[in-house]
Enzyme design. Structure first.
Site, PDB file in Angstrom:
ATOM      1  N   ASP A   3      -7.946  -5.339  -0.131  1.00 40.41           N
ATOM      2  CA  ASP A   3      -8.409  -6.198  -1.224  1.00 40.41           C
ATOM      3  C   ASP A   3      -8.057  -7.667  -1.035  1.00 40.41           C
ATOM      4  O   ASP A   3      -8.580  -8.520  -1.750  1.00 40.41           O
ATOM      5  CB  ASP A   3      -7.815  -5.711  -2.555  1.00 40.41           C
ATOM      6  CG  ASP A   3      -8.408  -4.370  -2.958  1.00 40.41           C
ATOM      7  OD1 ASP A   3      -9.618  -4.207  -2.797  1.00 40.41           O
ATOM      8  OD2 ASP A   3      -7.649  -3.504  -3.424  1.00 40.41           O
ATOM      9  N   HIS A  54       0.861  -1.196   0.000  1.00 41.90           N
ATOM     10  CA  HIS A  54       0.000   0.000   0.000  1.00 41.90           C
ATOM     11  C   HIS A  54       0.883   1.227   0.000  1.00 41.90           C
ATOM     12  O   HIS A  54       1.937   1.235   0.629  1.00 41.90           O
ATOM     13  CB  HIS A  54      -0.907   0.003   1.237  1.00 41.90           C
ATOM     14  CG  HIS A  54      -2.033   0.963   1.126  1.00 41.90           C
ATOM     15  ND1 HIS A  54      -1.916   2.277   1.482  1.00 41.90           N
ATOM     16  CD2 HIS A  54      -3.291   0.791   0.653  1.00 41.90           C
ATOM     17  CE1 HIS A  54      -3.071   2.885   1.248  1.00 41.90           C
ATOM     18  NE2 HIS A  54      -3.923   2.017   0.742  1.00 41.90           N
TER      19      HIS A  54
HETATM   20  N1  ACO Z   1       4.299  -7.618  -4.811  1.00 45.99           N
HETATM   21  C1  ACO Z   1       5.629  -7.559  -5.036  1.00 45.99           C
HETATM   22  N2  ACO Z   1       6.360  -6.429  -4.966  1.00 45.99           N
HETATM   23  C2  ACO Z   1       5.711  -5.298  -4.658  1.00 45.99           C
HETATM   24  C3  ACO Z   1       4.349  -5.269  -4.391  1.00 45.99           C
HETATM   25  C4  ACO Z   1       3.633  -6.496  -4.475  1.00 45.99           C
HETATM   26  N3  ACO Z   1       2.325  -6.529  -4.244  1.00 45.99           N
HETATM   27  N4  ACO Z   1       3.966  -4.011  -4.107  1.00 45.99           N
HETATM   28  C5  ACO Z   1       5.072  -3.251  -4.189  1.00 45.99           C
HETATM   29  N5  ACO Z   1       6.134  -4.035  -4.519  1.00 45.99           N
HETATM   30  C6  ACO Z   1       7.516  -3.584  -4.682  1.00 45.99           C
HETATM   31  C7  ACO Z   1       7.726  -2.983  -6.056  1.00 45.99           C
HETATM   32  O1  ACO Z   1       8.131  -3.962  -6.988  1.00 45.99           O
HETATM   33  C8  ACO Z   1       8.769  -1.938  -5.787  1.00 45.99           C
HETATM   34  O2  ACO Z   1      10.023  -2.561  -5.760  1.00 45.99           O
HETATM   35  P1  ACO Z   1      11.364  -1.771  -6.338  1.00 45.99           P
HETATM   36  O3  ACO Z   1      11.455  -0.518  -5.523  1.00 45.99           O
HETATM   37  O4  ACO Z   1      12.459  -2.739  -6.107  1.00 45.99           O
HETATM   38  O5  ACO Z   1      11.084  -1.492  -7.785  1.00 45.99           O
HETATM   39  C9  ACO Z   1       8.471  -1.471  -4.364  1.00 45.99           C
HETATM   40  O6  ACO Z   1       7.721  -2.541  -3.748  1.00 45.99           O
HETATM   41  C10 ACO Z   1       7.631  -0.207  -4.294  1.00 45.99           C
HETATM   42  O7  ACO Z   1       6.541  -0.373  -5.176  1.00 45.99           O
HETATM   43  P2  ACO Z   1       5.745   0.855  -5.795  1.00 45.99           P
HETATM   44  O8  ACO Z   1       4.835   0.354  -6.854  1.00 45.99           O
HETATM   45  O9  ACO Z   1       6.686   1.954  -6.147  1.00 45.99           O
HETATM   46  O10 ACO Z   1       4.961   1.339  -4.505  1.00 45.99           O
HETATM   47  P3  ACO Z   1       3.629   2.142  -4.507  1.00 45.99           P
HETATM   48  O11 ACO Z   1       3.494   2.762  -3.191  1.00 45.99           O
HETATM   49  O12 ACO Z   1       3.546   3.015  -5.701  1.00 45.99           O
HETATM   50  O13 ACO Z   1       2.564   0.954  -4.741  1.00 45.99           O
HETATM   51  C11 ACO Z   1       0.729  -0.445  -4.719  1.00 45.99           C
HETATM   52  C12 ACO Z   1       1.486   0.652  -3.966  1.00 45.99           C
HETATM   53  C13 ACO Z   1       0.370   0.050  -6.114  1.00 45.99           C
HETATM   54  C14 ACO Z   1      -0.562  -0.722  -3.975  1.00 45.99           C
HETATM   55  C15 ACO Z   1       1.617  -1.717  -4.816  1.00 45.99           C
HETATM   56  O14 ACO Z   1       1.951  -2.177  -3.527  1.00 45.99           O
HETATM   57  C16 ACO Z   1       0.939  -2.828  -5.628  1.00 45.99           C
HETATM   58  O15 ACO Z   1       1.044  -2.837  -6.849  1.00 45.99           O
HETATM   59  N6  ACO Z   1       0.230  -3.791  -4.945  1.00 45.99           N
HETATM   60  C17 ACO Z   1      -0.497  -4.812  -5.633  1.00 45.99           C
HETATM   61  C18 ACO Z   1      -1.825  -4.264  -6.143  1.00 45.99           C
HETATM   62  C19 ACO Z   1      -2.803  -4.024  -5.017  1.00 45.99           C
HETATM   63  O16 ACO Z   1      -3.000  -4.854  -4.134  1.00 45.99           O
HETATM   64  N7  ACO Z   1      -3.480  -2.867  -5.088  1.00 45.99           N
HETATM   65  C20 ACO Z   1      -4.505  -2.467  -4.087  1.00 45.99           C
HETATM   66  C21 ACO Z   1      -3.998  -1.339  -3.247  1.00 45.99           C
HETATM   67  S1  ACO Z   1      -5.162  -0.919  -2.013  1.00 45.99           S
HETATM   68  C22 ACO Z   1      -6.355  -0.085  -2.834  1.00 45.99           C
HETATM   69  O17 ACO Z   1      -6.186   0.578  -3.774  1.00 45.99           O
HETATM   70  C23 ACO Z   1      -7.692  -0.288  -2.349  1.00 45.99           C
END
Ligand code: ACO
Length: 401
Positions: A335, A278
């Site tokens: 989620d 998140h």
């Molecule tokens: N699985 C594996 N790696 C992950 C995940 C994940 N679910 N989430 C983040 N990471 C990693 C990324 O690969 C990234 O690694 P890096 O820095 O080595 O490239 C790092 O963590 C940071 O990720 P970002 O995408 O920059 O973080 P951000 O804060 O933008 O993302 C997000 C948050 C979009 C929710 C992300 O955690 C994700 O994609 N999760 C999966 C989708 C999800 O569950 N979305 C629902 C969110 S809650 C909502 O909207 C109701």
């Protein structure tokens, strides 16, 4: 916090903040969250207390009006929601003409925008606001159940004035002339909790979109329609559908949970563990904690078994004992368990994000209104860091290589 506007006027400074992760775009009195401690409060009231004691209608009232309603105010709101629950019969034509395979979020976004044409009067007075908000809360719920019925080729089920908001939704979704549907009280409570947990989440992607569109003085229907579109995305509200897809794939294809976790860590693979991570929570999402407890209780009370719950529990255990997820602070978000609860209610997977959208309506409405009446708010218009070409001449088409 640094006052960027002042800093810019004095120094010409522009902050570079992709995704606005560190930018406060507004001042708000609606929702408080502490991502380090896993705290979420609506108008100061902890989410745990609202989930336990409140109803979705009462929580919506709280978010939009700032205070919990008195019994009389709550009763009046329920009556008004009933009064607004029908939608214009002509709106059914929209549904009939969408291709059968259309995603319900695409249809919902178009329908919410269309409400502006069916209800053109927009009074920016207290009474006018109230009527528009109640209309939205009530009609979007009816429209969502209509979309489900029509996608199945079934007759649309009309709302019942003697049912509560959530029971009415389940009735419109599942009642048929040949098989009357009476919603079980456990499911009605679970739906209330599900929608309360989704009701607001400060400046998330879709809410920021709603505020941003509203900042141009765009009408509320169009602003919310944009919010629905933003929520549709797999990294936002679409994740609840993606989680069930992921758990189903594990179940049906016999892939091990360890393999899925390994894939999620592989930086050469775009796959992410859906329902994990998140932008703000760097600990367990408090909404996921409540949902996890509810899913377990509801399945037990209804004597239902879902192998996807066992897979989810195992996946959580394996991920949270892996240093990658610990080091990146990746914990289950709302989620991760919500889809299993929706499945127990027999909501079809392609309606999951629509369920999220109905729940998020009061938050979008409250934030849209707060933005509109805040004298400090301005048209949303971020800057950029230009990294394109310097000045160069226009080359006539015949001379281009
Ligand atoms: N699985 C594996 N790696 C992950 C995940 C994940 N679910 N989430 C983040 N990471 C990693 C990324 O690969 C990234 O690694 P890096 O820095 O080595 O490239 C790092 O963590 C940071 O990720 P970002 O995408 O920059 O973080 P951000 O804060 O933008 O993302 C997000 C948050 C979009 C929710 C992300 O955690 C994700 O994609 N999760 C999966 C989708 C999800 O569950 N979305 C629902 C969110 S809650 C909502 O909207 C109701």
């Amino acid at each position: 916090a640094v006052d960027i506007r002042r800093l810019r006027a004095e120094t010409g400074y522009i902050s570079f903040d992709p995704g606005f992760a560190n930018t406060g775009s507004c001042k708000s009195t609606i929702t408080y969250m502490d991502g380090e401690k896993g705290i979420l409060r609506y108008r100061g009231i902890p989410i745990e207390e609202l989930a336990e004691h409140s109803s979705f209608v009462e929580t919506s009232y709280l978010l939009i009006n700032g205070e919990l309603p008195t019994r009389e105010q709550l009763n009046r709101t329920s009556v008004q929601l009933n009064d607004h629950s029908l939608v214009h019969e002509d709106m059914q034509n929209f549904y009939q003409n969408f291709p059968r395979a259309s995603h319900p979020m695409g249809i919902l976004s178009a329908m919410v925008n269309a409400l502006r044409s069916f209800y053109p009067e927009l009074l920016y007075t207290d009474e006018g606001f109230e009527e528009t908000f109640l209309r939205l809360l009530s009609k979007v719920r009816t429209m969502a159940s209509m979309a489900h019925k029509i996608s199945r080729g079934h007759k649309v089920e009309y709302p019942r004035p003697d049912y509560t908001y959530c029971a009415n939704f389940l009735h419109m979704m599942f009642n048929t002339p040949v098989k009357p549907y009476i919603a079980r009280k456990e499911l009605v409570k679970a739906l209330n909790v599900f929608w309360i947990l989704h009701a607001d989440h400060e400046q998330n992607c879709s809410t920021s979109v709603v505020r941003s569109v509203g900042s141009a003085r765009t009408n509320i229907y169009a602003s919310l329609s944009a919010g629905v579109s933003a929520l549709w995305g797999a990294l936002h509200g679409g994740a609840n559908q993606a989680v069930i897809q992921m758990l189903t794939d594990i179940h049906e294809q016999g892939v091990s949970v360890q393999d899925v976790v390994r894939r999620a860590k592989d930086k050469n693979d775009p796959f992410r563990l859906m329902g994990f991570g998140h932008r703000v929570y760097k600990t367990y999402d408090p909404r996921a904690r409540i949902l996890k407890k509810y899913v377990d209780e509801v399945l037990n009370r209804l004597k239902l078994q879902d192998p996807l719950l066992d897979i989810a529990l195992e996946l959580e255990e394996v991920a949270l004992s892996d240093s990658y997820f610990v080091d990146y602070n990746l914990y289950p978000n709302v989620d991760f368990y919500s889809g299993i609860l929706l499945k127990a209610m027999q909501i079809p997977t392609n309606m999951f994000t629509v369920m999220f959208a109905i729940g998020r309506l009061p938050g979008w409405i409250a934030q849209w209104q707060e933005n509109l009446i805040d004298p400090e708010q301005r048209l949303t218009r971020p800057r950029q860091i230009y990294i394109g070409s310097n000045t160069r001449p226009y080359i006539p088409i015949d001379e281009r290589q």
